[in-house]
Design a protein around this motif. Structure first.
Motif, PDB file in Angstrom:
ATOM      1  N   GLU A 113       0.837  -1.202   0.000  1.00  0.00           N
ATOM      2  CA  GLU A 113       0.000   0.000   0.000  1.00  0.00           C
ATOM      3  C   GLU A 113       0.867   1.245   0.000  1.00  0.00           C
ATOM      4  OE1 GLU A 113      -3.449   2.274   2.658  1.00  0.00           O
ATOM      5  OE2 GLU A 113      -2.678   0.337   3.313  1.00  0.00           O
ATOM      6  N   MET A 114       1.995   1.186   0.748  1.00  0.00           N
ATOM      7  CA  MET A 114       2.914   2.320   0.776  1.00  0.00           C
ATOM      8  C   MET A 114       3.594   2.508  -0.576  1.00  0.00           C
ATOM      9  SD  MET A 114       2.365   3.395   3.778  1.00  0.00           S
ATOM     10  CE  MET A 114       0.719   2.783   3.387  1.00  0.00           C
ATOM     11  N   SER A 115       3.860   1.412  -1.263  1.00  0.00           N
ATOM     12  CA  SER A 115       4.429   1.521  -2.612  1.00  0.00           C
ATOM     13  C   SER A 115       3.485   2.287  -3.529  1.00  0.00           C
ATOM     14  CB  SER A 115       4.685   0.130  -3.185  1.00  0.00           C
ATOM     15  OG  SER A 115       5.618  -0.579  -2.414  1.00  0.00           O
ATOM     16  N   ALA A 116       2.198   1.961  -3.439  1.00  0.00           N
ATOM     17  CA  ALA A 116       1.218   2.660  -4.279  1.00  0.00           C
ATOM     18  C   ALA A 116       1.127   4.131  -3.897  1.00  0.00           C
ATOM     19  CB  ALA A 116      -0.146   1.986  -4.164  1.00  0.00           C
ATOM     20  N   PHE A 117       1.082   4.436  -2.594  1.00  0.00           N
ATOM     21  CA  PHE A 117       1.051   5.837  -2.159  1.00  0.00           C
ATOM     22  C   PHE A 117       2.303   6.587  -2.607  1.00  0.00           C
ATOM     23  CE2 PHE A 117      -1.984   4.957   1.582  1.00  0.00           C
ATOM     24  CZ  PHE A 117      -3.050   5.541   0.919  1.00  0.00           C
ATOM     25  N   GLN A 118       3.454   5.929  -2.517  1.00  0.00           N
ATOM     26  CA  GLN A 118       4.691   6.582  -2.949  1.00  0.00           C
ATOM     27  C   GLN A 118       4.653   6.866  -4.446  1.00  0.00           C
ATOM     28  OE1 GLN A 118       7.625   3.866  -1.368  1.00  0.00           O
ATOM     29  NE2 GLN A 118       7.077   4.423   0.736  1.00  0.00           N
ATOM     30  N   ALA A 119       4.086   5.942  -5.215  1.00  0.00           N
ATOM     31  CA  ALA A 119       3.941   6.178  -6.649  1.00  0.00           C
ATOM     32  C   ALA A 119       3.003   7.353  -6.916  1.00  0.00           C
ATOM     33  CB  ALA A 119       3.426   4.922  -7.350  1.00  0.00           C
ATOM     34  N   VAL A 120       1.942   7.474  -6.112  1.00  0.00           N
ATOM     35  CA  VAL A 120       1.020   8.602  -6.264  1.00  0.00           C
ATOM     36  C   VAL A 120       1.728   9.904  -5.913  1.00  0.00           C
ATOM     37  CG1 VAL A 120      -1.133   9.644  -5.475  1.00  0.00           C
ATOM     38  CG2 VAL A 120      -1.016   7.184  -5.837  1.00  0.00           C
ATOM     39  N   GLY A 121       2.461   9.926  -4.797  1.00  0.00           N
ATOM     40  CA  GLY A 121       3.192  11.134  -4.426  1.00  0.00           C
ATOM     41  C   GLY A 121       4.223  11.509  -5.480  1.00  0.00           C
ATOM     42  N   TYR A 122       4.932  10.515  -5.995  1.00  0.00           N
ATOM     43  CA  TYR A 122       5.915  10.743  -7.059  1.00  0.00           C
ATOM     44  C   TYR A 122       5.243  11.378  -8.277  1.00  0.00           C
ATOM     45  CZ  TYR A 122       9.617   9.489 -10.443  1.00  0.00           C
ATOM     46  OH  TYR A 122      10.585   9.511 -11.406  1.00  0.00           O
ATOM     47  N   ALA A 123       4.078  10.837  -8.662  1.00  0.00           N
ATOM     48  CA  ALA A 123       3.373  11.344  -9.841  1.00  0.00           C
ATOM     49  C   ALA A 123       2.798  12.737  -9.592  1.00  0.00           C
ATOM     50  CB  ALA A 123       2.265  10.380 -10.239  1.00  0.00           C
ATOM     51  N   LYS A 124       2.215  12.949  -8.423  1.00  0.00           N
ATOM     52  CA  LYS A 124       1.614  14.258  -8.118  1.00  0.00           C
ATOM     53  C   LYS A 124       2.658  15.360  -8.142  1.00  0.00           C
ATOM     54  CE  LYS A 124      -2.561  13.451  -5.363  1.00  0.00           C
ATOM     55  NZ  LYS A 124      -3.286  13.852  -4.149  1.00  0.00           N
ATOM     56  N   PHE A 125       3.772  15.140  -7.466  1.00  0.00           N
ATOM     57  CA  PHE A 125       4.762  16.204  -7.326  1.00  0.00           C
ATOM     58  C   PHE A 125       5.776  16.212  -8.460  1.00  0.00           C
ATOM     59  CE2 PHE A 125       3.265  15.542  -2.936  1.00  0.00           C
ATOM     60  CZ  PHE A 125       2.842  16.836  -2.666  1.00  0.00           C
ATOM     61  N   GLY A 126       5.953  15.070  -9.133  1.00  0.00           N
ATOM     62  CA  GLY A 126       6.896  15.019 -10.240  1.00  0.00           C
ATOM     63  C   GLY A 126       6.276  15.306 -11.583  1.00  0.00           C
ATOM     64  N   ASN A 127       4.932  15.394 -11.613  1.00  0.00           N
ATOM     65  CA  ASN A 127       4.204  15.642 -12.863  1.00  0.00           C
ATOM     66  C   ASN A 127       4.601  14.636 -13.934  1.00  0.00           C
ATOM     67  OD1 ASN A 127       2.321  17.016 -14.453  1.00  0.00           O
ATOM     68  ND2 ASN A 127       3.892  18.334 -15.342  1.00  0.00           N
ATOM     69  N   ARG A 128       4.649  13.356 -13.525  1.00  0.00           N
ATOM     70  CA  ARG A 128       5.019  12.278 -14.434  1.00  0.00           C
ATOM     71  C   ARG A 128       4.386  10.980 -13.930  1.00  0.00           C
ATOM     72  NH1 ARG A 128      11.314  12.383 -12.541  1.00  0.00           N
ATOM     73  NH2 ARG A 128      10.715  14.475 -11.884  1.00  0.00           N
ATOM     74  N   LEU A 129       4.563   9.929 -14.712  1.00  0.00           N
ATOM     75  CA  LEU A 129       3.990   8.642 -14.354  1.00  0.00           C
ATOM     76  C   LEU A 129       4.637   8.082 -13.086  1.00  0.00           C
ATOM     77  CD1 LEU A 129       2.160   6.216 -15.475  1.00  0.00           C
ATOM     78  CD2 LEU A 129       4.328   5.278 -16.319  1.00  0.00           C
ATOM     79  N   GLY A 130       3.803   7.584 -12.167  1.00  0.00           N
ATOM     80  CA  GLY A 130       4.282   6.813 -11.036  1.00  0.00           C
ATOM     81  C   GLY A 130       4.071   5.335 -11.315  1.00  0.00           C
ATOM     82  N   VAL A 131       5.038   4.503 -10.933  1.00  0.00           N
ATOM     83  CA  VAL A 131       4.951   3.064 -11.195  1.00  0.00           C
ATOM     84  C   VAL A 131       5.154   2.306  -9.889  1.00  0.00           C
ATOM     85  CG1 VAL A 131       5.850   1.111 -12.523  1.00  0.00           C
ATOM     86  CG2 VAL A 131       5.887   3.415 -13.517  1.00  0.00           C
ATOM     87  N   CYS A 132       4.303   1.322  -9.645  1.00  0.00           N
ATOM     88  CA  CYS A 132       4.460   0.460  -8.477  1.00  0.00           C
ATOM     89  C   CYS A 132       4.390  -0.997  -8.928  1.00  0.00           C
ATOM     90  CB  CYS A 132       3.409   0.756  -7.414  1.00  0.00           C
ATOM     91  SG  CYS A 132       1.702   0.683  -7.969  1.00  0.00           S
ATOM     92  N   ALA A 133       4.977  -1.882  -8.129  1.00  0.00           N
ATOM     93  CA  ALA A 133       5.020  -3.300  -8.477  1.00  0.00           C
ATOM     94  C   ALA A 133       4.737  -4.129  -7.242  1.00  0.00           C
ATOM     95  CB  ALA A 133       6.376  -3.665  -9.066  1.00  0.00           C
ATOM     96  N   ALA A 134       4.044  -5.254  -7.437  1.00  0.00           N
ATOM     97  CA  ALA A 134       3.699  -6.121  -6.309  1.00  0.00           C
ATOM     98  C   ALA A 134       3.561  -7.552  -6.783  1.00  0.00           C
ATOM     99  CB  ALA A 134       2.394  -5.659  -5.651  1.00  0.00           C
ATOM    100  N   THR A 135       3.705  -8.451  -5.852  1.00  0.00           N
ATOM    101  CA  THR A 135       3.555  -9.865  -6.137  1.00  0.00           C
ATOM    102  C   THR A 135       2.075 -10.227  -6.272  1.00  0.00           C
ATOM    103  OG1 THR A 135       4.222 -12.078  -5.419  1.00  0.00           O
ATOM    104  CG2 THR A 135       3.504 -10.558  -3.705  1.00  0.00           C
TER     105      THR A 135
END
Length: 598
Positions: free
Chosen positions: A52-74
């Motif tokens: 869940e934190m990976s997904a949130f980090q991808a969202v934060g990355y995308a929101k503030f970086g103005n680019r695609l956020g990518v997350c991966a999970a098993t």
């Protein structure tokens, strides 16, 4: 040497400019992990403590970086854990790609370990694009479409890759029947409304004497144009919470946030205006907009699916905010009368004085408003500020003033707890040279934040600017819900659900190699913020705050705002009555739980 499907997945991400993937390992993505080893960790794999934190980090990355956020999970539980963060991306319109493992194809349908029907699981959250790769030839098209769709629709998409497919030898699609080739080029484009629509919108806006502008996150790239329109029309500008950084708070006619967490000047502006221009916002609480029929209205939004909602707009302009405003500006006439704008500016000054006095009231032991109020002028240039959900969002909305070059965000539509810290970590990977500050309550910190301190400790050495400041409001209470119970139901706090353990967050930070500061007196607040902002590593600043400070709604009168706070904080005998009468009566006019919108 042959190339596996997993190698091509990472290569394709690199071709798309992906620099980071936020994830957590598991045997469902072992093929990918092996490929990462062969690719010298490019794009970088950022290990969180929970998917869940990976997904949130991808969202934060995308929101503030103005680019695609990518997350991966098993597969199985890893995929399930992604859901909350992906729904946050869906509801806040953020481009995120999830790459998810699945059990071997030969085991599918056999009730195998960690076998979950991932298409059923993701069919809503990734409704714009969801596909399983079953043969290597599918791969380039599936990845390209997932990324293009995430960007174009500003949404989460998902790719499912079974574990055995990851390890297959890659073969490209051929020039044959039922093969689907693909290409990477993503030429930029700009959506514009028709000239006729622009002229009709200009006629509406030119007719107004008291123009109100509502700016959302879609206006973030049009700061200069929003300011030019406001100054041309003599308008005021209110901001949805997701648009808090769309225009600077230093401008006298910017009235601040709107909604239940908003300001009295924004409430008054919407109540009294005769014309409304909404830019890049789908703010859902129409009761905070002008009365129907009182104001003529124009909306600008890039998404035709979101246009025309919330208010009976006379003209709906589908287009990019900046380009549309540039097309609109030559058609607008300058309103020479400045009475309306000056009235709004005076109201903003009065609001700031009230907020200053409320923050200055004594509390037991520290006034939570004072903590946020003290931070605001100390924020470094180019600071990134995240807020969690809960009562801390009130103080973020009302006391944090963002200057040009700063950015701020929170979970605007899902209003989920636990996003503040992972958002800030994601932001640090998007902008490792900028300071990030996360504002969180103790409930959110206990839910997600404490574990992610380990992530911060693991990676901060990679950041050019190591400053990640986590401010924790420790009031031992799930405070927002407590106040909603009191105000909406007239019920006292139900301690079994609301009371939280008193945890030493500063000590936990120190135990993982970060710095921790605990503040129990108001005179220590400013020095604590300054020390944290000057540190050479991430810092947790724990403020022991008073849970009895009420988040007064913006539609309470000026007198109620001050009188209620005085009564509560001074331990007045009429404390409960004041809260119930002064807050409940007003709150009951509106829906509970508004955390703001885009």
């Amino acid at each position: 040497m042959s190339t596996d499907v997993a190698d091509v997945i990472l290569a394709r991400l690199r071709e798309w400019g992906v620099e980071c993937v936020f994830g957590y390992p598991g045997d469902g993505i072992n093929g990918l992990l092996a490929a990462w080893g062969r690719a010298d960790d490019q794009p970088r794999f950022i290990q969180s403590r929970h998917e869940e934190m990976s997904a949130f980090q991808a969202v934060g990355y995308a929101k503030f970086g103005n680019r695609l956020g990518v997350c991966a999970a098993t597969s199985g539980p890893g995929a399930i854990h992604l859901l909350n963060g992906l729904y946050d991306a869906k509801l806040d319109h953020v481009p995120v790609l999830a790459i998810v493992g699945q059990t071997h194809r030969s085991a599918m349908g056999g009730s195998y370990q960690q076998e979950v029907d991932l298409h059923s699981l993701f069919k809503d959250v990734a409704s714009e694009f969801l596909e399983t790769v079953t043969v290597p030839e599918q791969l380039p098209n599936v990845i390209d479409r997932a990324i293009r769709t995430a960007y174009a629709r500003r949404c989460p998409t998902a790719i499912i890759v079974p574990a055995d497919v990851q390890e297959l030898t890659y073969s490209a699609p051929t020039h044959d029947f039922k093969m689907v080739p693909s290409s990477i080029d993503r030429t930029s484009w700009t959506a514009m409304p028709s000239p006729d629509a622009l002229e009709r919108a200009a006629d509406v806006l030119n007719s107004g004497d008291k123009v109100a502008i509502l700016a959302g996150q879609g206006a973030a790239g049009a700061r200069t144009e929003v300011q030019e329109v406001a100054e041309l029309l003599g308008a005021g500008v209110a901001k949805a919470l997701l648009g808090k950084d769309a225009i600077g708070d230093e401008l006298p006619y910017v009235t601040g946030s709107i909604g239940l967490l908003g300001t009295r000047p924004s409430y008054e502006m919407m109540r009294d205006c005769d014309t409304l221009l909404t830019i890049g916002s789908s703010f859902p609480y129409s009761q905070f907009l002008p009365e129907f029929g009182k104001a003529r209205a124009v909306q600008i939004d890039i998404d035709p699916h979101m246009i025309g909602m919330r208010y009976p707009y006379e003209v709906n302009l589908v287009g990019d905010a900046r380009a549309t405003l540039r097309g609109l500006l030559p058609l607008l006439r300058r309103n020479e009368a400045r009475d309306w704008q000056e009235e709004l500016a005076a109201s903003v000054v009065r609001w700031e004085q009230v907020m200053e006095r409320r923050a200055g009231l004594s509390a037991d032991p520290v006034n939570p408003e004072y903590v946020a109020r003290t931070l605001s002028p100390l924020l470094p240039d180019r600071a990134i500020v995240t807020s969690d959900s809960g009562s801390v969002a009130n103080w973020y909305a009302r006391h944090i003033r963002l200057r040009p070059g700063m950015n701020g965000s929170l979970s605007g539509t899902l209003a989920t707890m636990g996003c503040g810290v992972p958002y800030a970590i994601g932001a640090k990977f998007a902008h490792p040279d900028r300071p990030a500050i996360a504002l969180v309550g103790d409930g959110a910190m206990q839910m997600n934040g404490m574990a992610e301190l380990i992530t911060a400790a693991k990676y901060y050495h990679r950041w050019e600017d190591p400053r990640l400041v986590i401010g924790v409001w420790n009031n031992r209470d799930l405070n927002q819900v407590t106040w909603e119970m009191r105000a909406m139901g007239g019920a006292p706090s139900f301690l079994a659900s609301q009371s939280l353990p008193d945890v030493s967050y500063a000590a936990i930070a120190e135990s993982v190699g970060l710095e921790g500061i605990r503040v129990e007196k108001p005179e220590a607040v400013e020095a604590a913020w300054q020390a944290a902002l000057g540190a050479d590593r991430p810092v947790v600043v724990e403020f022991v705050t008073d849970p009895a400070v009420p988040p007064i709604p913006p539609h309470a009168t000026w007198e109620q705002m001050e009188a209620t706070a005085q009564a509560v904080l001074k331990g007045d005998a009429d404390r409960v009555a004041m809260v119930r009468q002064g807050v409940k009566a007003k709150l009951q006019e509106f829906l509970p739980g508004d955390r703001g919108q885009r």
